[in-house]
Write a protein that holds these residues in place. Structure first.
Motif, mmCIF file in Angstrom:
data_model
loop_
_atom_site.group_PDB
_atom_site.id
_atom_site.type_symbol
_atom_site.label_atom_id
_atom_site.label_comp_id
_atom_site.label_asym_id
_atom_site.label_seq_id
_atom_site.Cartn_x
_atom_site.Cartn_y
_atom_site.Cartn_z
ATOM 1 N N ILE A 77 -17.263 2.131 -103.157
ATOM 2 C CA ILE A 77 -18.499 2.730 -102.968
ATOM 3 C C ILE A 77 -18.695 2.139 -101.566
ATOM 4 O O ILE A 77 -18.768 0.927 -101.297
ATOM 5 C CB ILE A 77 -19.346 2.285 -103.879
ATOM 6 C CG1 ILE A 77 -18.984 2.789 -105.376
ATOM 7 C CG2 ILE A 77 -20.802 2.657 -103.712
ATOM 8 C CD1 ILE A 77 -18.971 4.365 -105.292
ATOM 9 N N LEU A 78 -19.030 2.897 -100.564
ATOM 10 C CA LEU A 78 -19.454 2.525 -99.270
ATOM 11 C C LEU A 78 -21.040 2.327 -99.008
ATOM 12 O O LEU A 78 -21.471 1.335 -98.472
ATOM 13 C CB LEU A 78 -18.928 3.471 -98.199
ATOM 14 C CG LEU A 78 -17.379 3.657 -98.155
ATOM 15 C CD1 LEU A 78 -16.817 4.934 -97.381
ATOM 16 C CD2 LEU A 78 -16.638 2.226 -97.806
ATOM 17 N N MET A 79 -21.675 3.475 -99.620
ATOM 18 C CA MET A 79 -22.986 3.713 -99.218
ATOM 19 C C MET A 79 -23.612 4.407 -100.158
ATOM 20 O O MET A 79 -22.985 5.277 -101.069
ATOM 21 C CB MET A 79 -23.368 3.659 -97.986
ATOM 22 C CG MET A 79 -22.795 5.100 -97.375
ATOM 23 S SD MET A 79 -23.270 5.636 -95.474
ATOM 24 C CE MET A 79 -24.744 6.227 -95.978
ATOM 25 N N MET A 80 -25.004 4.465 -100.110
ATOM 26 C CA MET A 80 -25.950 5.444 -100.765
ATOM 27 C C MET A 80 -27.055 5.964 -99.823
ATOM 28 O O MET A 80 -27.561 5.240 -98.985
ATOM 29 C CB MET A 80 -26.512 4.894 -101.993
ATOM 30 C CG MET A 80 -27.355 5.811 -102.664
ATOM 31 S SD MET A 80 -29.035 5.877 -102.246
ATOM 32 C CE MET A 80 -29.903 7.265 -103.120
ATOM 33 N N ILE A 104 -23.844 9.306 -103.024
ATOM 34 C CA ILE A 104 -22.917 8.034 -102.889
ATOM 35 C C ILE A 104 -21.829 8.320 -102.115
ATOM 36 O O ILE A 104 -20.930 9.346 -102.418
ATOM 37 C CB ILE A 104 -22.551 7.672 -104.212
ATOM 38 C CG1 ILE A 104 -23.930 7.332 -105.017
ATOM 39 C CG2 ILE A 104 -21.586 6.362 -104.186
ATOM 40 C CD1 ILE A 104 -23.585 7.215 -106.558
ATOM 41 N N ALA A 105 -21.513 7.703 -101.215
ATOM 42 C CA ALA A 105 -20.445 7.734 -100.366
ATOM 43 C C ALA A 105 -19.289 6.915 -100.759
ATOM 44 O O ALA A 105 -19.487 5.673 -100.823
ATOM 45 C CB ALA A 105 -20.628 7.470 -98.684
ATOM 46 N N GLN A 106 -18.193 7.470 -101.133
ATOM 47 C CA GLN A 106 -17.048 6.640 -101.823
ATOM 48 C C GLN A 106 -15.652 7.103 -100.649
ATOM 49 O O GLN A 106 -15.464 8.072 -100.406
ATOM 50 C CB GLN A 106 -16.909 7.095 -103.207
ATOM 51 C CG GLN A 106 -15.564 6.404 -103.857
ATOM 52 C CD GLN A 106 -15.728 7.141 -105.290
ATOM 53 O OE1 GLN A 106 -15.502 8.147 -105.479
ATOM 54 N NE2 GLN A 106 -15.270 6.192 -106.223
ATOM 55 N N ASP A 107 -15.105 5.946 -100.348
ATOM 56 C CA ASP A 107 -13.555 6.069 -99.944
ATOM 57 C C ASP A 107 -12.784 6.955 -100.577
ATOM 58 O O ASP A 107 -12.526 6.638 -101.546
ATOM 59 C CB ASP A 107 -13.266 4.580 -99.504
ATOM 60 C CG ASP A 107 -12.063 4.722 -98.628
ATOM 61 O OD1 ASP A 107 -10.723 5.167 -99.253
ATOM 62 O OD2 ASP A 107 -11.990 4.379 -97.446
ATOM 63 N N HIS A 108 -12.121 7.844 -99.820
ATOM 64 C CA HIS A 108 -11.504 8.913 -100.503
ATOM 65 C C HIS A 108 -9.970 8.328 -101.111
ATOM 66 O O HIS A 108 -9.447 9.016 -101.749
ATOM 67 C CB HIS A 108 -11.319 10.024 -100.056
ATOM 68 C CG HIS A 108 -10.288 10.039 -98.753
ATOM 69 N ND1 HIS A 108 -10.539 9.422 -97.752
ATOM 70 C CD2 HIS A 108 -9.012 10.450 -98.697
ATOM 71 C CE1 HIS A 108 -9.465 9.374 -96.946
ATOM 72 N NE2 HIS A 108 -8.616 10.322 -97.273
ATOM 73 N N THR A 109 -9.514 7.253 -100.557
ATOM 74 C CA THR A 109 -8.329 6.357 -100.799
ATOM 75 C C THR A 109 -8.369 5.630 -101.833
ATOM 76 O O THR A 109 -7.559 5.368 -102.744
ATOM 77 C CB THR A 109 -7.436 6.300 -99.733
ATOM 78 O OG1 THR A 109 -8.235 5.330 -98.883
ATOM 79 C CG2 THR A 109 -7.010 7.549 -98.763
ATOM 80 N N THR A 110 -9.521 4.563 -101.579
ATOM 81 C CA THR A 110 -9.549 3.233 -102.239
ATOM 82 C C THR A 110 -10.547 3.474 -103.599
ATOM 83 O O THR A 110 -10.479 2.671 -104.449
ATOM 84 C CB THR A 110 -10.113 2.118 -101.473
ATOM 85 O OG1 THR A 110 -11.335 2.264 -101.043
ATOM 86 C CG2 THR A 110 -8.923 2.071 -100.218
ATOM 87 N N GLY A 111 -11.486 4.387 -103.400
ATOM 88 C CA GLY A 111 -12.347 4.519 -104.517
ATOM 89 C C GLY A 111 -13.552 3.717 -104.289
ATOM 90 O O GLY A 111 -14.481 3.576 -105.073
#
Length: 133
Positions: A28-31, A19-26
């Protein structure tokens, strides 16, 4: 010392969900899926590299679109069978549909509703017929 890749509970196909997650906002971007090689290279290169099941090969996120995911942190869940990649999404678009996130639909009142705008036309991103990166 144990090989850190051997601590992961890979599925029968030698893959693990990532799971790719934005490191600043949290957000979830994609799986996507990773195998040992894509995970090792992601750590080595400091960017998200996945395993494309449809193409049967490594997929360096952004190789076609230019929307690279810079890896900031890697986390493994308690069962050692799911990864979370804390990433910086360069270009702001993670989804092949031209949206910030692949999770742009919300279930409400018995139907799926699109709640995130398309930031860029996929044809303009990939310069060809619409495809999945």
């Amino acid at each position: 010392m144990t090989d850190w890749l051997e601590e992961i509970n890979w599925n029968d196909d030698g893959l693990v969900p990532a799971i790719a997650q934005d490191h600043t906002t949290g957000r979830i971007l994609m799986m996507a899926w990773m195998n040992r090689e894509s995970l090792r290279l992601s750590v080595q290169e400091g960017r998200a590299i996945y395993w494309s099941r449809s193409r049967g090969k490594l997929w360096r996120k952004g190789e076609e679109s230019g929307h690279v995911q810079k890896l900031h942190e890697l986390r493994l869940d308690c069962d050692a069978d799911v990864l979370v990649l804390q990433v910086e999404q360069l270009g702001g678009i993670a989804c092949h549909t031209g949206r910030e996130s692949c999770f742009y639909r919300v279930y409400r009142d018995g139907a799926w509703h699109t709640v995130d705008a398309q930031l860029k036309n996929p044809d303009a991103i990939y310069h060809k017929a619409h495809s999945h990166e």
